[in-house]
Structure formats: structure tokens, C-alpha cells
Motif scaffolding. Structure first.
Motif, PDB file in Angstrom:
ATOM      1  N   ALA A 123      54.067  30.645  28.789  1.00  0.00           N
ATOM      2  CA  ALA A 123      52.799  30.673  29.517  1.00  0.00           C
ATOM      3  C   ALA A 123      51.864  31.725  28.951  1.00  0.00           C
ATOM      4  O   ALA A 123      50.654  31.494  28.807  1.00  0.00           O
ATOM      5  N   SER A 124      52.405  32.908  28.605  1.00  0.00           N
ATOM      6  CA  SER A 124      51.564  33.983  28.080  1.00  0.00           C
ATOM      7  C   SER A 124      50.953  33.617  26.742  1.00  0.00           C
ATOM      8  O   SER A 124      49.869  34.094  26.394  1.00  0.00           O
ATOM      9  N   ALA A 125      51.651  32.773  25.972  1.00  0.00           N
ATOM     10  CA  ALA A 125      51.148  32.363  24.663  1.00  0.00           C
ATOM     11  C   ALA A 125      50.228  31.155  24.745  1.00  0.00           C
ATOM     12  O   ALA A 125      49.798  30.637  23.710  1.00  0.00           O
ATOM     13  N   GLY A 126      49.920  30.699  25.966  1.00  0.00           N
ATOM     14  CA  GLY A 126      49.048  29.539  26.119  1.00  0.00           C
ATOM     15  C   GLY A 126      49.728  28.226  25.813  1.00  0.00           C
ATOM     16  O   GLY A 126      49.062  27.215  25.568  1.00  0.00           O
ATOM     17  N   GLY A 127      51.064  28.232  25.838  1.00  0.00           N
ATOM     18  CA  GLY A 127      51.800  27.015  25.554  1.00  0.00           C
ATOM     19  C   GLY A 127      51.947  26.131  26.781  1.00  0.00           C
ATOM     20  O   GLY A 127      51.464  26.447  27.871  1.00  0.00           O
TER      21      GLY A 127
ATOM     22  N   GLU B 262      36.835  43.556  46.396  1.00  0.00           N
ATOM     23  CA  GLU B 262      36.399  43.849  45.037  1.00  0.00           C
ATOM     24  C   GLU B 262      37.088  45.089  44.492  1.00  0.00           C
ATOM     25  O   GLU B 262      37.400  45.164  43.304  1.00  0.00           O
ATOM     26  N   ARG B 263      37.358  46.058  45.364  1.00  0.00           N
ATOM     27  CA  ARG B 263      38.028  47.268  44.910  1.00  0.00           C
ATOM     28  C   ARG B 263      39.479  46.980  44.541  1.00  0.00           C
ATOM     29  O   ARG B 263      40.012  47.531  43.581  1.00  0.00           O
ATOM     30  N   VAL B 264      40.120  46.087  45.313  1.00  0.00           N
ATOM     31  CA  VAL B 264      41.489  45.712  44.967  1.00  0.00           C
ATOM     32  C   VAL B 264      41.511  44.977  43.630  1.00  0.00           C
ATOM     33  O   VAL B 264      42.357  45.228  42.773  1.00  0.00           O
ATOM     34  N   ARG B 265      40.556  44.063  43.438  1.00  0.00           N
ATOM     35  CA  ARG B 265      40.485  43.351  42.161  1.00  0.00           C
ATOM     36  C   ARG B 265      40.273  44.332  41.004  1.00  0.00           C
ATOM     37  O   ARG B 265      40.822  44.165  39.922  1.00  0.00           O
ATOM     38  N   ALA B 266      39.468  45.363  41.252  1.00  0.00           N
ATOM     39  CA  ALA B 266      39.173  46.338  40.201  1.00  0.00           C
ATOM     40  C   ALA B 266      40.435  47.086  39.780  1.00  0.00           C
ATOM     41  O   ALA B 266      40.695  47.261  38.584  1.00  0.00           O
ATOM     42  N   VAL B 267      41.249  47.507  40.751  1.00  0.00           N
ATOM     43  CA  VAL B 267      42.459  48.249  40.385  1.00  0.00           C
ATOM     44  C   VAL B 267      43.471  47.327  39.734  1.00  0.00           C
ATOM     45  O   VAL B 267      44.203  47.707  38.815  1.00  0.00           O
ATOM     46  N   LEU B 268      43.524  46.050  40.151  1.00  0.00           N
ATOM     47  CA  LEU B 268      44.432  45.105  39.516  1.00  0.00           C
ATOM     48  C   LEU B 268      44.013  44.835  38.079  1.00  0.00           C
ATOM     49  O   LEU B 268      44.851  44.678  37.194  1.00  0.00           O
ATOM     50  N   ARG B 269      42.701  44.791  37.834  1.00  0.00           N
ATOM     51  CA  ARG B 269      42.238  44.587  36.456  1.00  0.00           C
ATOM     52  C   ARG B 269      42.594  45.762  35.574  1.00  0.00           C
ATOM     53  O   ARG B 269      42.691  45.637  34.360  1.00  0.00           O
ATOM     54  N   GLY B 270      42.799  46.931  36.177  1.00  0.00           N
ATOM     55  CA  GLY B 270      43.135  48.115  35.403  1.00  0.00           C
ATOM     56  C   GLY B 270      44.602  48.239  35.044  1.00  0.00           C
ATOM     57  O   GLY B 270      44.997  49.097  34.271  1.00  0.00           O
ATOM     58  N   VAL B 271      45.446  47.354  35.582  1.00  0.00           N
ATOM     59  CA  VAL B 271      46.867  47.387  35.272  1.00  0.00           C
ATOM     60  C   VAL B 271      47.077  46.841  33.874  1.00  0.00           C
ATOM     61  O   VAL B 271      46.601  45.748  33.573  1.00  0.00           O
ATOM     62  N   PRO B 272      47.761  47.585  33.003  1.00  0.00           N
ATOM     63  CA  PRO B 272      47.997  47.075  31.654  1.00  0.00           C
ATOM     64  C   PRO B 272      48.696  45.725  31.692  1.00  0.00           C
ATOM     65  O   PRO B 272      49.689  45.560  32.384  1.00  0.00           O
ATOM     66  N   ALA B 273      48.175  44.762  30.948  1.00  0.00           N
ATOM     67  CA  ALA B 273      48.772  43.418  30.918  1.00  0.00           C
ATOM     68  C   ALA B 273      49.354  43.186  29.535  1.00  0.00           C
ATOM     69  O   ALA B 273      48.635  43.155  28.548  1.00  0.00           O
ATOM     70  N   PRO B 274      50.669  43.058  29.417  1.00  0.00           N
ATOM     71  CA  PRO B 274      51.270  42.876  28.109  1.00  0.00           C
ATOM     72  C   PRO B 274      50.925  41.525  27.501  1.00  0.00           C
ATOM     73  O   PRO B 274      50.855  40.526  28.199  1.00  0.00           O
ATOM     74  N   ASP B 275      50.724  41.508  26.196  1.00  0.00           N
ATOM     75  CA  ASP B 275      50.537  40.250  25.466  1.00  0.00           C
ATOM     76  C   ASP B 275      51.902  39.798  25.002  1.00  0.00           C
ATOM     77  O   ASP B 275      52.423  40.288  23.995  1.00  0.00           O
ATOM     78  N   ARG B 276      52.510  38.881  25.741  1.00  0.00           N
ATOM     79  CA  ARG B 276      53.863  38.479  25.426  1.00  0.00           C
ATOM     80  C   ARG B 276      53.885  37.281  24.477  1.00  0.00           C
ATOM     81  O   ARG B 276      54.892  36.596  24.363  1.00  0.00           O
ATOM     82  N   SER B 277      52.762  37.023  23.819  1.00  0.00           N
ATOM     83  CA  SER B 277      52.772  35.920  22.874  1.00  0.00           C
ATOM     84  C   SER B 277      53.736  36.194  21.715  1.00  0.00           C
ATOM     85  O   SER B 277      54.160  35.283  21.034  1.00  0.00           O
TER      86      SER B 277
END
Length: 338
Positions: free
Chosen positions: A68-72, A321-336
Motif C-alpha cells: 500500500a505504501s508503494a502505491g501498489g 484543525e489543530r489535531v490534523r496539524a499535529v498529525l501532519r507533523g508525525v514523521p511518515a516513513p516511506d516504506r516503498s
């Protein structure tokens, strides 16, 4: 397609435009070294992978996540000319959700879906793996039993060896798969200008739904999240619950939706959101974690069958919006790169 040589990748069974088609008829399809290499090669070539299996196949969570992370995509064939997307449920003929996808899923355990992001000091004494041991403890284990870059995991669990492996690849991102009798997941480490950040995802089978031992383990979730702050700076963590398979594999059918159990917002998030910690303690029974001067909070949302109302109240108090902002700040690994 090639992997940098003149020969095609051994798992490619066909090419459909920019999509590489790979087939498997195994009952359980895992993130093997060759399959991980295919995802890496496809990503480098700016192509996507289409995994095709019969309806009797299931995916391990590391493969489902990496695909899923690789767009497959995962195409499931019913053997009678019909097919559907095993991840999204859409019928291949474009008629909407496939009725086959809506078949009930075997659910013999309460699963916890755990994500966490933590920051460590960039120093020799830092050890990666403590958070995974805490997560494994929810299922009554001392820790994962093994780790490795692929499946099946080939090394016995050893946080020192895991840390050494990840550090050897710094400053590049590095990811390993972890496994145990009731746990499957991964941890990714990346260097930043603020230290070493660890992002883990895990799926845990607590036991049969409604069993006393399962309920006791479930009640430990807020305490386990609080313990994450003991040897690292937690940035964010969340735990959701759902009924699912005890073997933690994904069947090509609709799973029950997860419900929120608890979230941890670390000191940086508390500061950035301007959260009123005493108010969260009073209204939600939040647990204060970390240092008194710069606290984080663990906010519990109740039982496995009713966490959404409390979660919605929490979001309303904090601000969507503040919750969305902090969630966007969580590092998201590129597992591709699996």
C-alpha cells in the motif's frame, strides 16, 4: 523491467503499462527478500506493483503495508472470471464494491493497531526496541521473538543487534520487520537535526474477544503508552482496536472498522497545540507523562466497542484543525523500499 541488469526481475509475470504484475498462489503471501526487492526496483523505475492472488490467499501485515505504501494494488481472482481489489474492495469491472469483498471475515481475536513516533538522543547509549517490547507486553510477551529486514524474520530478538543494524545505515532511513507469537510489525529509524526518530507500526492479537485475559490486557493500553516516555521523547502514538484474525494476516475481505482506544500526545504536540493538560485530566481522565515542566498526555477513550464518542469529544475540545496539524507533523516513513 530490470533491476539494473539486462534480465527481468524473477517475480515479474507480466507488464501492464507502468504496472508490474506479479502472481502468487500461496495461502499466506509475505514480504520475502525477492518481493521486497521487486517493490524497491519498481519504486526506482517509477512503476507500481500489482499482486495477483486467488481468493484463498492472505497477506502478512508487513507486505500489505509495504504494498500500500508503494502505491501498489492487490487483485484477487475468484476462479470464475471475477476479481476485485483486496485492499479497497472495488470490483475489477467498475461496478462498485465487489460482493465477494463484503463476505464476513473470520475474527477470532481482538487486535490492536498500534502506531508510535518517538525521538531519541543521537548518542551511543541509545537503544531501539524498547517501545516494541512494551507493545509486545500487551499480549503477555517479554518482547518480539525475532527481527530481520524481510520475512520470515531470521534473527532472534536483540535490541542491541537491532540498534547496531539500523545505526550502520545512518543517516539513511532504515526499517526492520519484527515478529512474535502475537505480534507483527515494523520499526523505521531516521536521523533528523533533533536526534534519532523511531516510527513503529504493530499489529497485536490480545486474545479471544470478551475473554477475561483479553479484557485485562486491553485495560493496560493507557499505562503502556505512558511507559513510552520513560526512555525516549514520545511525539505521538495511537492505539485502535478491532476484531480480526489471531494470525494477524489480512484476508481479501472487508474488516471490521477499528475504534480508538487511546492516544499519546508528547510534549512537543502539547506545546504546539497549546493543550490545557489539567482540563484533559479532568474531562477525559488523561494521564500525564514525561517531565512535569514539559508534560505529554495519554488520553483514553474507553472500551473496545465504544471509543468513538469519547474521541469525538476530545477532538471537539482540542479543535479539529489543530489535531490534523499535529498529525501532519508525525514523521511518515516511506516504506516503498520495504
Amino acid at each position: 523491467m530490470t533491476t539494473g541488469e539486462a534480465r527481468p526481475h524473477p517475480l515479474v509475470d507480466g507488464v501492464d503499462g507502468d504496472v508490474l504484475v506479479t502472481r502468487s498462489d500461496r495461502e499466506v503471501v509475505a514480504l520475502t527478500p525477492l518481493r521486497a526487492d521487486l517493490l524497491i526496483a519498481a519504486h526506482a523505475a517509477q512503476r507500481r506493483v500489482r499482486l495477483v492472488t486467488p481468493a484463498t490467499s492472505r497477506l502478512t501485515d508487513p507486505l500489505r503495508d509495504a504494498l500500500a505504501s508503494a502505491g501498489g494494488s492487490w487483485v484477487v481472482e475468484d476462479g470464475e472470471g471475477g476479481s476485485w481489489d483486496g485492499l479497497l474492495g472495488l470490483a475489477a469491472d467498475g461496478t462498485g464494491v465487489s460482493p465477494s469483498f463484503l463476505r464476513p471475515v473470520e475474527a477470532d481475536a481482538l487486535q490492536l493497531v498500534v502506531t508510535a513516533s518517538l525521538r531519541h538522543r543521537a548518542e551511543a547509549a541509545t537503544r531501539i526496541g524498547g517501545a516494541l517490547e512494551l507493545v509486545a507486553g500487551l499480549a503477555g510477551a517479554d518482547g518480539p521473538t525475532g527481527w530481520g529486514p524481510h520475512e520470515p524474520v531470521e534473527h532472534p530478538w536483540d535490541p542491541v543487534a537491532v540498534t547496531r543494524h539500523l545505526a550502520a545505515r545512518a543517516p539513511e532511513e532504515s526499517r526492520v520487520v519484527v515478529a512474535g507469537p502475537s505480534l507483527i510489525g515494523s520499526t523505521l529509524v531516521q536521523r533528523t537535526d533533533k536526534g534519532v526518530e523511531e516510527v513503529l507500526q504493530a499489529l497485536v492479537a490480545l486474545g479471544p474477544v470478551g475473554a477475561p485475559s483479553t479484557d485485562a490486557a486491553f485495560a493496560e493500553v493507557p499505562t503502556r503508552l505512558r511507559m513510552l516516555a520513560e526512555d525516549a521523547l514520545p511525539l505521538f502514538a495511537s492505539v485502535f482496536a478491532r476484531p480480526g484474525r489471531a494470525d494477524l494476516t489480512t484476508a481479501p475481505h472487508l474488516q471490521a472498522p477499528p475504534v480508538p482506544v487511546a492516544v499519546l500526545i508528547g510534549a512537543p504536540g502539547v506545546r504546539d497545540l497549546g493543550l490545557d493538560v489539567p482540563q484533559l485530566v479532568e474531562r477525559f481522565g488523561a494521564l500525564v507523562v514525561g517531565r512535569p515542566r514539559i508534560p505529554g498526555v495519554v488520553v483514553p477513550f474507553g472500551g473496545a466497542d465504544g471509543g468513538w464518542p469519547a474521541f469525538e469529544r476530545f477532538v471537539d475540545v482540542v479543535g479539529r484543525e489543530r489535531v490534523r496539524a499535529v498529525l501532519r507533523g508525525v514523521p511518515a516513513p516511506d516504506r516503498s523500499e520495504a
